[in-house]
Design a protein around this motif. Sequence first.
Motif, PDB file in Angstrom:
ATOM      1  N   LEU A  72       0.838  -1.201   0.000  1.00 11.94           N
ATOM      2  CA  LEU A  72       0.000   0.000   0.000  1.00 11.94           C
ATOM      3  C   LEU A  72       0.874   1.252   0.000  1.00 11.94           C
ATOM      4  CD1 LEU A  72      -2.850  -1.043   2.434  1.00 11.94           C
ATOM      5  CD2 LEU A  72      -2.937  -0.887  -0.031  1.00 11.94           C
ATOM      6  N   ALA A  73       1.976   1.181   0.775  1.00 15.69           N
ATOM      7  CA  ALA A  73       2.865   2.333   0.822  1.00 15.69           C
ATOM      8  C   ALA A  73       3.475   2.552  -0.551  1.00 15.69           C
ATOM      9  CB  ALA A  73       3.962   2.105   1.856  1.00 15.69           C
ATOM     10  N   LYS A  74       3.834   1.423  -1.226  1.00 15.53           N
ATOM     11  CA  LYS A  74       4.420   1.526  -2.551  1.00 15.53           C
ATOM     12  C   LYS A  74       3.405   2.155  -3.498  1.00 15.53           C
ATOM     13  CE  LYS A  74       5.854  -1.980  -5.421  1.00 15.53           C
ATOM     14  NZ  LYS A  74       5.971  -3.384  -5.458  1.00 15.53           N
ATOM     15  N   SER A  75       2.163   1.727  -3.361  1.00 18.60           N
ATOM     16  CA  SER A  75       1.175   2.263  -4.292  1.00 18.60           C
ATOM     17  C   SER A  75       0.977   3.750  -4.071  1.00 18.60           C
ATOM     18  CB  SER A  75      -0.158   1.513  -4.165  1.00 18.60           C
ATOM     19  OG  SER A  75      -0.766   1.837  -2.967  1.00 18.60           O
ATOM     20  N   HIS A 331      -3.012 -17.125 -11.244  1.00 19.20           N
ATOM     21  CA  HIS A 331      -3.012 -15.760 -11.780  1.00 19.20           C
ATOM     22  C   HIS A 331      -3.380 -14.749 -10.696  1.00 19.20           C
ATOM     23  CE1 HIS A 331      -3.383 -18.194 -15.386  1.00 19.20           C
ATOM     24  NE2 HIS A 331      -3.094 -17.135 -16.133  1.00 19.20           N
ATOM     25  N   LEU A 332      -4.190 -15.201  -9.751  1.00 20.33           N
ATOM     26  CA  LEU A 332      -4.657 -14.294  -8.698  1.00 20.33           C
ATOM     27  C   LEU A 332      -3.873 -14.479  -7.399  1.00 20.33           C
ATOM     28  CD1 LEU A 332      -8.397 -14.732  -9.554  1.00 20.33           C
ATOM     29  CD2 LEU A 332      -7.128 -12.594  -9.719  1.00 20.33           C
ATOM     30  N   GLY A 333      -2.768 -15.177  -7.493  1.00 22.27           N
ATOM     31  CA  GLY A 333      -1.945 -15.398  -6.292  1.00 22.27           C
ATOM     32  C   GLY A 333      -2.657 -16.296  -5.292  1.00 22.27           C
ATOM     33  N   TRP A 432      -4.378 -15.135   0.853  1.00 22.66           N
ATOM     34  CA  TRP A 432      -5.045 -13.823   0.775  1.00 22.66           C
ATOM     35  C   TRP A 432      -4.215 -12.720   1.446  1.00 22.66           C
ATOM     36  CZ3 TRP A 432     -10.138 -16.608   2.356  1.00 22.66           C
ATOM     37  CH2 TRP A 432     -10.723 -17.161   1.224  1.00 22.66           C
ATOM     38  N   LEU A 433      -3.262 -13.131   2.283  1.00 28.32           N
ATOM     39  CA  LEU A 433      -2.421 -12.129   2.938  1.00 28.32           C
ATOM     40  C   LEU A 433      -1.139 -11.876   2.157  1.00 28.32           C
ATOM     41  CD1 LEU A 433      -2.843 -13.408   6.607  1.00 28.32           C
ATOM     42  CD2 LEU A 433      -3.905 -11.405   5.582  1.00 28.32           C
ATOM     43  N   MET A 438      -2.553  -9.714  -3.318  1.00 28.18           N
ATOM     44  CA  MET A 438      -2.875  -8.278  -3.241  1.00 28.18           C
ATOM     45  C   MET A 438      -2.602  -7.580  -4.573  1.00 28.18           C
ATOM     46  SD  MET A 438      -3.531  -5.553  -1.404  1.00 28.18           S
ATOM     47  CE  MET A 438      -3.186  -3.809  -1.428  1.00 28.18           C
ATOM     48  N   ASN A 439      -1.436  -7.909  -5.182  1.00 29.28           N
ATOM     49  CA  ASN A 439      -1.080  -7.306  -6.470  1.00 29.28           C
ATOM     50  C   ASN A 439      -2.117  -7.636  -7.532  1.00 29.28           C
ATOM     51  OD1 ASN A 439       1.274  -5.825  -6.222  1.00 29.28           O
ATOM     52  ND2 ASN A 439       2.534  -7.670  -6.114  1.00 29.28           N
ATOM     53  N   ALA A 440      -2.520  -8.922  -7.567  1.00 29.26           N
ATOM     54  CA  ALA A 440      -3.464  -9.346  -8.598  1.00 29.26           C
ATOM     55  C   ALA A 440      -4.798  -8.631  -8.430  1.00 29.26           C
ATOM     56  CB  ALA A 440      -3.662 -10.852  -8.527  1.00 29.26           C
TER      57      ALA A 440
END
Length: 451
Positions: A72-75, A331-333, A432-433, A438-440
Amino acid sequence: MGPEGSGWARRKVRAVVLCPQSPRSPPAFAHAPILRGPDSGRVSRPSWARWFPGHPGLHFPAGLPLGWKALLAKSEVISFPVVQLHLNRTAMRASQKDFENAMNQVKLLKKDPGNEVKLKLYSLYKQATEGPCNMPKPGVFDLINKAKWDAWNALGSLPKETARQNYVDLVSSLSSSLESSSQVEPGTDRKSTGYETLMVTSEDGITKIMLNRPTKKNALNVEMYHEIMHALKAASKDDSAITVLTGNGDYYSSGNDLTNFTDIPPGGVEEKAKNGAVLLREFVGCFIDFPKPLIASGQCPALGHLPSPSLGYSIAVYASDRATFHTPFSHLGQSPEGCSSYTFPKIMSPAKATEMLVFGKKLTAGEACAQGLVTEVFPDSTFQKEVWTRLKAFAKLPPNAMRISKEIIRNREKEKLHAVNAEECSVLQGRWLSDECMNAVVNFLSRKSKL
Ligand SMILES: CCCCC/C=C/C(=O)SCCNC(=O)CCNC(=O)[C@H](O)C(C)(C)COP(=O)(O)OP(=O)(O)OC[C@H]1O[C@@H](n2cnc3c(N)ncnc32)[C@H](O)[C@@H]1OP(=O)(O)O
């Protein structure tokens, strides 16, 4: 561009998230704080928005794991426009114009949607235009006005703008379900049962559960998970002989509604993941325990995790030659669920199951049939007619014999399936953690990716 910019006004709105904790609870956005949108007056703010950094008053929730914080910080640094864009699109809700269009659309409906739906439309219209019910309660013998009053009063303090959005969504789903004859199967409009995300009908010994969020490709939001469980439990006790699961619109389902990931409870994403695992375990458990013949009827693509329980436990799967089957967990981690890690290698072969579950290979209906996942494939043009002729014949067979036969075929595996389900949910809780997941999800929500 700031939130008041014209680009914002032109963008489409995303779905808002429901809260998983309580079955059949009202949408979380019904209670969310308020933001002002450019063309829609006061609009409700999605509860997840406060967890995104970069906006006044937005902060990390307690208990946010380091990986998510970092992401989130990166985003905030490198993808702020993406997050900003998503917040803005979500914040904008059905405009007055959408509402007026929906009112006109209702007048153009060719088929009567039934009393229950009409009451729902009436109550949402009153709530959207006048707010909470302000009429004196009619007497018990004034049946029609009493029913209208009850429906309106049941909406409680639902905000006007949410009622307006729900009205628009309902009309949109009615238009696609009642007007599109190629998609509507027999019995659809005979009985509506008050579900928000499903159409459930019972006729000729067949209970049909139809996923009904066509504008969202039948993505499963939290309410839909609960409603499917509720409908399955009801179908297991009703007097129908068989149950059919199907989808309205051009997707059987697009799997888990990815906006489910954005409604973070006060306990942070760990609590969110835990709740998700509990919900998924219960959901899949309902399929494992369902006692009657369950038939999945898919005319269109099926994506994500509904195919897993449907394919794994249905007694039959009928597909049109237009349908595809896709479980893009990697694909969705994420990792396999719906007991697919156990049922798919058994039904197909370990190698083919790996292609599907690990590499996310999409199967055509023909391929899925050749692999034993699908019972039979029909031409798209005659799909409904052929499948329903068959279903009606099945429904005339002695129901107890069918139930007992299903039991003897499946019961030996039940315990194993529940154990697999528990293990898969626990692994998923960890996935999910992860940053991969999260990226996907962020990529999909910010429109960088589609499957
Ligand atoms: C309890 C937790 C269980 C966890 C285990 C579950 C795992 C899974 O289910 S994995 C699969 C998750 N699903 C996806 O990743 C699918 C994402 N969707 C897509 O890739 C595409 O939408 C599409 C290929 C399904 C359809 O593409 P297209 O025909 O171009 O249509 P749109 O993308 O414009 O979709 C219309 C509308 O619907 C929204 N939507 C579609 N699918 C989802 C979804 N899964 N979650 C949330 N929203 C979805 C899409 O965002 C559009 O909305 P609007 O922009 O508001 O019109």
